[in-house]
Enzyme design. Structure first.
Site, PDB file in Angstrom:
ATOM      1  N   LYS A  13       0.839  -1.218   0.000  1.00  0.00           N
ATOM      2  CA  LYS A  13       0.000   0.000   0.000  1.00  0.00           C
ATOM      3  C   LYS A  13       0.867   1.260   0.000  1.00  0.00           C
ATOM      4  CE  LYS A  13      -1.959  -1.182   3.954  1.00  0.00           C
ATOM      5  NZ  LYS A  13      -1.270  -2.451   4.270  1.00  0.00           N
ATOM      6  N   ARG A  88      -9.842   0.808   8.712  1.00  0.00           N
ATOM      7  CA  ARG A  88      -9.414  -0.536   9.083  1.00  0.00           C
ATOM      8  C   ARG A  88     -10.487  -1.279   9.847  1.00  0.00           C
ATOM      9  NH1 ARG A  88      -3.576   0.591   8.904  1.00  0.00           N
ATOM     10  NH2 ARG A  88      -2.441  -1.326   9.281  1.00  0.00           N
ATOM     11  N   ARG A 127      12.086  -4.810   5.013  1.00  0.00           N
ATOM     12  CA  ARG A 127      11.811  -3.406   4.648  1.00  0.00           C
ATOM     13  C   ARG A 127      12.682  -2.420   5.434  1.00  0.00           C
ATOM     14  NH1 ARG A 127       5.776  -1.732   5.332  1.00  0.00           N
ATOM     15  NH2 ARG A 127       6.057  -2.755   7.323  1.00  0.00           N
ATOM     16  N   ARG A 161      11.270  -0.321  11.080  1.00  0.00           N
ATOM     17  CA  ARG A 161      10.159  -0.179  12.030  1.00  0.00           C
ATOM     18  C   ARG A 161      10.233  -1.216  13.142  1.00  0.00           C
ATOM     19  NH1 ARG A 161       4.947   0.358   8.151  1.00  0.00           N
ATOM     20  NH2 ARG A 161       4.063  -0.889   9.839  1.00  0.00           N
ATOM     21  N   ARG A 172      -0.606  -8.395  13.514  1.00  0.00           N
ATOM     22  CA  ARG A 172      -1.122  -7.443  12.516  1.00  0.00           C
ATOM     23  C   ARG A 172      -1.971  -8.162  11.471  1.00  0.00           C
ATOM     24  NH1 ARG A 172       4.483  -4.842  11.025  1.00  0.00           N
ATOM     25  NH2 ARG A 172       3.364  -3.945   9.256  1.00  0.00           N
TER      26      ARG A 172
HETATM   27  P1  AP5 Z   1       4.844  -1.587   1.805  1.00  0.00           P
HETATM   28  O1  AP5 Z   1       4.469  -0.783   0.618  1.00  0.00           O
HETATM   29  O2  AP5 Z   1       5.618  -0.902   2.883  1.00  0.00           O
HETATM   30  O3  AP5 Z   1       3.574  -2.342   2.395  1.00  0.00           O
HETATM   31  P2  AP5 Z   1       2.311  -1.796   3.169  1.00  0.00           P
HETATM   32  O4  AP5 Z   1       1.114  -2.469   2.615  1.00  0.00           O
HETATM   33  O5  AP5 Z   1       2.305  -0.294   3.192  1.00  0.00           O
HETATM   34  O6  AP5 Z   1       2.632  -2.423   4.582  1.00  0.00           O
HETATM   35  P3  AP5 Z   1       2.596  -1.846   6.053  1.00  0.00           P
HETATM   36  O7  AP5 Z   1       3.336  -2.854   6.883  1.00  0.00           O
HETATM   37  O8  AP5 Z   1       3.072  -0.426   6.125  1.00  0.00           O
HETATM   38  O9  AP5 Z   1       1.093  -1.892   6.360  1.00  0.00           O
HETATM   39  P4  AP5 Z   1       0.434  -1.974   7.699  1.00  0.00           P
HETATM   40  O10 AP5 Z   1      -0.968  -1.834   7.284  1.00  0.00           O
HETATM   41  O11 AP5 Z   1       0.783  -3.149   8.537  1.00  0.00           O
HETATM   42  O12 AP5 Z   1       1.104  -0.750   8.507  1.00  0.00           O
HETATM   43  P5  AP5 Z   1       0.660   0.744   8.818  1.00  0.00           P
HETATM   44  O13 AP5 Z   1       1.855   1.598   8.786  1.00  0.00           O
HETATM   45  O14 AP5 Z   1      -0.536   1.132   8.035  1.00  0.00           O
HETATM   46  O15 AP5 Z   1       5.663  -2.874   1.286  1.00  0.00           O
HETATM   47  C1  AP5 Z   1       6.279  -3.772   2.197  1.00  0.00           C
HETATM   48  C2  AP5 Z   1       7.664  -4.171   1.660  1.00  0.00           C
HETATM   49  O16 AP5 Z   1       7.486  -4.965   0.490  1.00  0.00           O
HETATM   50  C3  AP5 Z   1       8.522  -2.960   1.240  1.00  0.00           C
HETATM   51  O17 AP5 Z   1       9.848  -3.185   1.628  1.00  0.00           O
HETATM   52  C4  AP5 Z   1       8.416  -2.924  -0.283  1.00  0.00           C
HETATM   53  O18 AP5 Z   1       9.608  -2.462  -0.874  1.00  0.00           O
HETATM   54  C5  AP5 Z   1       8.121  -4.377  -0.647  1.00  0.00           C
HETATM   55  N1  AP5 Z   1       7.193  -4.491  -1.762  1.00  0.00           N
HETATM   56  C6  AP5 Z   1       6.101  -3.712  -2.004  1.00  0.00           C
HETATM   57  N2  AP5 Z   1       5.478  -4.114  -3.124  1.00  0.00           N
HETATM   58  C7  AP5 Z   1       6.170  -5.179  -3.592  1.00  0.00           C
HETATM   59  C8  AP5 Z   1       6.024  -6.025  -4.737  1.00  0.00           C
HETATM   60  N3  AP5 Z   1       5.020  -5.871  -5.615  1.00  0.00           N
HETATM   61  N4  AP5 Z   1       6.937  -7.008  -4.906  1.00  0.00           N
HETATM   62  C9  AP5 Z   1       7.975  -7.178  -4.014  1.00  0.00           C
HETATM   63  N5  AP5 Z   1       8.174  -6.392  -2.925  1.00  0.00           N
HETATM   64  C10 AP5 Z   1       7.274  -5.415  -2.715  1.00  0.00           C
HETATM   65  O19 AP5 Z   1       0.148   0.593  10.333  1.00  0.00           O
HETATM   66  C11 AP5 Z   1       1.066   0.324  11.383  1.00  0.00           C
HETATM   67  C12 AP5 Z   1       0.299   0.259  12.700  1.00  0.00           C
HETATM   68  O20 AP5 Z   1      -0.320   1.541  12.980  1.00  0.00           O
HETATM   69  C13 AP5 Z   1      -0.858  -0.749  12.768  1.00  0.00           C
HETATM   70  O21 AP5 Z   1      -0.409  -2.051  13.088  1.00  0.00           O
HETATM   71  C14 AP5 Z   1      -1.745  -0.124  13.859  1.00  0.00           C
HETATM   72  O22 AP5 Z   1      -1.225  -0.374  15.151  1.00  0.00           O
HETATM   73  C15 AP5 Z   1      -1.609   1.369  13.586  1.00  0.00           C
HETATM   74  N6  AP5 Z   1      -2.656   1.875  12.644  1.00  0.00           N
HETATM   75  C16 AP5 Z   1      -2.422   2.458  11.416  1.00  0.00           C
HETATM   76  N7  AP5 Z   1      -3.592   2.817  10.849  1.00  0.00           N
HETATM   77  C17 AP5 Z   1      -4.567   2.466  11.738  1.00  0.00           C
HETATM   78  C18 AP5 Z   1      -5.988   2.568  11.712  1.00  0.00           C
HETATM   79  N8  AP5 Z   1      -6.629   3.105  10.642  1.00  0.00           N
HETATM   80  N9  AP5 Z   1      -6.684   2.088  12.785  1.00  0.00           N
HETATM   81  C19 AP5 Z   1      -6.060   1.562  13.863  1.00  0.00           C
HETATM   82  N10 AP5 Z   1      -4.702   1.440  13.940  1.00  0.00           N
HETATM   83  C20 AP5 Z   1      -3.962   1.881  12.887  1.00  0.00           C
END
Ligand code: AP5
Length: 216
Positions: A13, A88, A127, A161, A172
């Site tokens: 994402k 979410r 990552r 992270r 997660r």
């Molecule tokens: P990346 O693009 O970083 O993946 P992502 O989907 O953004 O993954 P996240 O881990 O950031 O999502 P998340 O939802 O767990 O975390 P968030 O920060 O939102 O890609 C991952 C890796 O793969 C990268 O290294 C990239 O280079 C590689 N990659 C990408 N595409 C690829 C491909 N096609 N092929 C190969 N490699 C690839 O949330 C973190 C925390 O915040 C949550 O756990 C929660 O505690 C809190 N939080 C955030 N939002 C909320 C909410 N709305 N409600 C409640 N809690 C929340």
């Protein structure tokens, strides 16, 4: 245009939202990035969110809804935005509908990033991010062109992270399945859901997303 990128942790994402922002001028609204900034600044929100995030659980709906409501009200979001990490939960999705209706705006697309769960841990654990400009990299899938140097801003400092470890990824993933995946049928019924294959290369995923946005 207002869109949501929806998918499990590591689905890509953030990677795709960054590219849409750079290439199409859309504003990326990443709730994860906002929370990490709040934690780094030591704000009240950051203090409340820190331990929850490190466990891999979800921060409360009340805090998240207030956070995104304030962000959507900023002038740069008026032209349209990419939601990355929000909504979410059902309560967050309902709140988003209310926020958009109050602005006379609508949701144009929800992009489901479909991925194979087994690949996600490798993606997440490998990552790393530029500490200065936030550009994302990966040990195996996306190394900087010059080793140790960010190709966007030239910084030599990178961060990883705290929640990117195998144990937290399991929590997660469970949160995604229990609370976020159930939003997919709702958006499908609304006619805005499009599915892309998140297991293909980053360029191909981007191509599929832009194809899904065409005609909106
Ligand atoms: P990346 O693009 O970083 O993946 P992502 O989907 O953004 O993954 P996240 O881990 O950031 O999502 P998340 O939802 O767990 O975390 P968030 O920060 O939102 O890609 C991952 C890796 O793969 C990268 O290294 C990239 O280079 C590689 N990659 C990408 N595409 C690829 C491909 N096609 N092929 C190969 N490699 C690839 O949330 C973190 C925390 O915040 C949550 O756990 C929660 O505690 C809190 N939080 C955030 N939002 C909320 C909410 N709305 N409600 C409640 N809690 C929340």
């Amino acid at each position: 245009m207002n869109i949501i990128l929806l998918g499990p942790p590591g689905a890509g994402k953030g990677t795709q939202a960054q590219r849409l922002q750079h290439e199409r001028g859309m504003v990326q609204l990443s709730t994860g990035d906002m929370l990490r900034a709040a934690v780094a600044s030591g704000s009240e929100l950051g203090k409340k969110a820190k331990a929850v995030m490190e466990r891999g659980e979800l921060v409360s709906d009340e805090l998240m809804i207030r956070l995104i409501e304030d962000r959507i009200a900023q002038p740069d979001a008026a032209k349209g935005f990419i939601l990355d990490g929000f909504p979410r939960t059902e309560a967050q999705a309902e709140a988003l509908d209310r926020m958009l209706a109050a602005k006379g705006a609508k949701l144009d697309r929800v992009i489901e990033m479909a991925v194979d769960e087994a690949a996600l841990t490798e993606r997440i654990v490998g990552r790393f991010t530029c500490a200065k400009c936030g550009t994302g990299y990966h040990d195996k899938f996306k190394r900087p062109k010059v080793e140790g140097v960010c190709e966007v801003c030239g910084s030599r400092e990178f961060t990883r992270r705290k929640d990117d470890n195998i144990e937290t990824v399991k929590t997660r993933m469970a949160a995604y399945k229990a609370q976020t995946a159930p939003l997919l049928p709702y958006y499908s019924a609304e006619g805005v859901l499009r599915k892309v294959d998140g297991m293909t290369g980053m360029d191909e995923v981007y191509r599929q997303i832009t194809a899904a946005l065409a005609g909106t």
